[in-house]
Scaffold this active site. Structure first.
Site, PDB file in Angstrom:
ATOM      1  N   LYS A 128     -39.144 -14.199 -35.095  1.00 13.77           N
ATOM      2  CA  LYS A 128     -39.625 -14.541 -33.757  1.00 13.77           C
ATOM      3  C   LYS A 128     -38.420 -14.703 -32.845  1.00 13.77           C
ATOM      4  CE  LYS A 128     -42.885 -17.279 -31.128  1.00 13.77           C
ATOM      5  NZ  LYS A 128     -42.161 -16.904 -29.899  1.00 13.77           N
ATOM      6  N   ARG A 165     -45.410  -9.579 -20.158  1.00 10.75           N
ATOM      7  CA  ARG A 165     -46.590 -10.127 -20.838  1.00 10.75           C
ATOM      8  C   ARG A 165     -47.772 -10.239 -19.886  1.00 10.75           C
ATOM      9  NH1 ARG A 165     -46.649 -15.506 -24.603  1.00 10.75           N
ATOM     10  NH2 ARG A 165     -48.834 -16.030 -24.451  1.00 10.75           N
ATOM     11  N   ARG A 206     -55.889 -14.650 -29.371  1.00  9.03           N
ATOM     12  CA  ARG A 206     -55.023 -15.495 -30.178  1.00  9.03           C
ATOM     13  C   ARG A 206     -55.801 -15.863 -31.433  1.00  9.03           C
ATOM     14  NH1 ARG A 206     -50.632 -18.150 -28.323  1.00  9.03           N
ATOM     15  NH2 ARG A 206     -51.353 -18.068 -26.159  1.00  9.03           N
TER      16      ARG A 206
END
Length: 504
Positions: free
Chosen positions: A215, A235, A370
């Site tokens: 990450k 994003r 998500r």
């Protein structure tokens, strides 16, 4: 359609915890908009999601402190509100500040008390109604009599719920089926849920063999290439191609004709370690500059005529490896062994990265969602800070004191680090409203200043340099863990302790 209808629906949604009731309220208003004023459907959809259609207006809390007296009756229509914000967003150059203030005063003078409160909330991103875009999609599905999965799929491909709202209300799945993956049209990015440990993340992702991705502490990008034409978006799907010539150059050099990539850009030091996030963010927000950003891709959604969104992760990763060189791929480990995954995660942290993302190898790319097929694991830092002030809540938090201002000890004073409303349950909101009224020293109608006596434990993901706050630093993703009645302010953490978390 009157803005008052949107405001009333937002208030009703904010007043209930029932997901079913929220969706029903959204569906009712969207159905009415579709029946009476179809052209207003995109605006209503955006407003129900709590956001303006204009990304930047030049307005903020400071410019909305002194408002004109409210109107006694609602007359504003959503279409004219949208048109006003569009004019405000287009203002630039000499005289624009005065023109913006005049247009804002004129708009707010026509708004009722409730409308003024709601407008101020949507301008500043503070509409608190306990609803996300996913609920608006469910409302569109109910209003149009279409499966929610079909609406979500179309919104994913179109890049927003607003873009598909009119089609969803048409009542036919064929209208939504027209929204497919197109190279050059950004899609909503897939998001990751969280887990406290690597082992629990692997279990959450379905167990068995998984991809353990590094990450990176960078800025998310999506890259579309068709021939020599390259598009780079953020994003939030903003076009930033002109800011990333190095990404365009690398994308054009790939051995393919059409491709859609998901990844991040970050600034690296001479040793290959990531530079502080602030440097990456600052460079990513400007055109040119001396800092070079390096792209690292972790997924591919389309490759030379083949859509891969619905393909399992393993297939997408295999395709990625055939076209993107290793130096521009996110480092990853494929394993079913939690111990191996833990060791990889530990090494990632030693190299200065943020953590890891555990990914199911069998899942499709669920854009805009998500879910449990991507699970991020990051170390959690905490600080004991002091509350310096608190802001009145809006939406579902109306009547409570909500957003708290955080300070660290700096000699004989407290130094402000930022604000947060994250992590607050209803019980915490009720408690802190009573508590901070007891500590109140001033109230300007929005911000309640308090005596610096209450310590709060705050979790955060990192510290970055900031010119916005007196201490020169700000917390990233701060959220409340608990209030510390067992600690006096003199035992709160110092500004030096906070600064020690700055990346070196």
């Amino acid at each position: 359609m009157l803005l008052a209808d949107v405001v009333a629906t937002s208030a009703a949604v904010g007043a209930t915890r029932s997901r079913k009731a929220k969706v029903a309220a959204f569906a009712d208003l969207l159905r009415r908009a579709g029946d009476t004023e179809p052209d207003a459907v995109p605006v209503v959809t955006s407003y129900l999601a709590g956001v303006l259609r204009q990304r930047r207006t030049g307005l903020g809390w400071r410019s909305l402190q002194a408002l004109p007296d409210p109107a006694s009756e609602p007359t504003l229509e959503v279409s004219e509100v949208d048109a006003t914000f569009e004019r405000i967003a287009q203002l630039a150059g000499a005289g624009s500040q005065v023109a913006r203030a005049d247009a804002t005063r004129s708009l707010f003078a026509r708004a009722t008390v409730d409308e003024q409160r709601w407008l101020r909330g949507i301008v500043t991103g503070e509409v608190r109604q306990g609803a996300l875009d996913s609920l608006v999609q469910e409302g569109l599905a109910v209003a149009g009599g279409i499966p929610v999965a079909v609406v979500r799929r179309a919104a994913m491909m179109a890049g927003s719920s607003v873009a598909v709202a009119t089609a969803a209300l048409s009542g036919t799945e064929d209208a939504l089926a027209a929204f497919t993956l197109e190279v050059g049209r950004p899609v909503l990015p897939m998001l990751a849920s969280t887990a406290p440990t690597v082992e629990s993340a692997m279990a959450k992702a379905g167990g068995g063999e998984v991809a353990v991705d590094t990450k990176l502490d960078g800025v998310r990008i999506q890259v579309h290439r068709r021939g020599d034409e390259v598009l780079v978006v953020t994003r939030s799907l903003d076009d930033v191609t002109s800011r990333h010539p190095e990404v365009v150059e690398i994308a054009r050099a790939l051995p393919c004709h059409d491709i859609v990539l998901d990844g991040e850009v970050l600034a690296l030091g001479p040793d290959g370690r990531p530079r502080p996030f602030q440097e990456t963010a600052s460079r990513a927000a400007t055109v040119g500059g001396t800092v070079r950003l390096t792209p690292a891709f972790f997924d591919v959604l389309h490759l030379d005529g083949r859509d891969l969104v619905d393909a399992p992760t393993a297939e997408r990763l295999a395709a990625l490896e055939t076209v993107v060189p290793e130096q521009h791929r996110v480092p990853r480990l494929i394993t079913a062994d939690p111990r191996e995954a833990e060791e990889f995660a530990a090494q990632v942290l030693k190299l200065g990265h943020e953590g890891v993302v555990i990914k199911s190898l069998t899942a499709p790319y669920a854009a805009g969602r998500r879910g449990a097929t991507w699970v991020k694991v990051k170390p959690v830092h905490t600080l004991d800070l002091v509350v310096l002030a608190v802001e009145r809540g809006s939406g579902r938090r109306s009547g409570w004191l909500s957003n708290i201002h955080l300070g660290a000890r700096g000699g004989d004073e407290f130094v402000m680090l930022g604000k947060t409303f994250k992590g607050m349950t209803d019980d915490i909101l009720a408690w802190q409203t009573e508590r901070f009224r007891d500590l109140q020293t001033d109230d300007d109608g929005y911000v309640v200043t308090v005596r610096p006596e209450q310590v709060v434990e705050i979790a955060f993901d990192g510290v970055q340099r900031s010119t916005r706050y007196p201490g020169g630093v700000a917390l990233r993703f701060a959220r409340v863990i608990r209030y510390r009645d067992d600690k006096p302010p003199a035992e709160a953490d110092t500004i030096d302790t906070v600064r020690s978390f700055l990346p070196t």
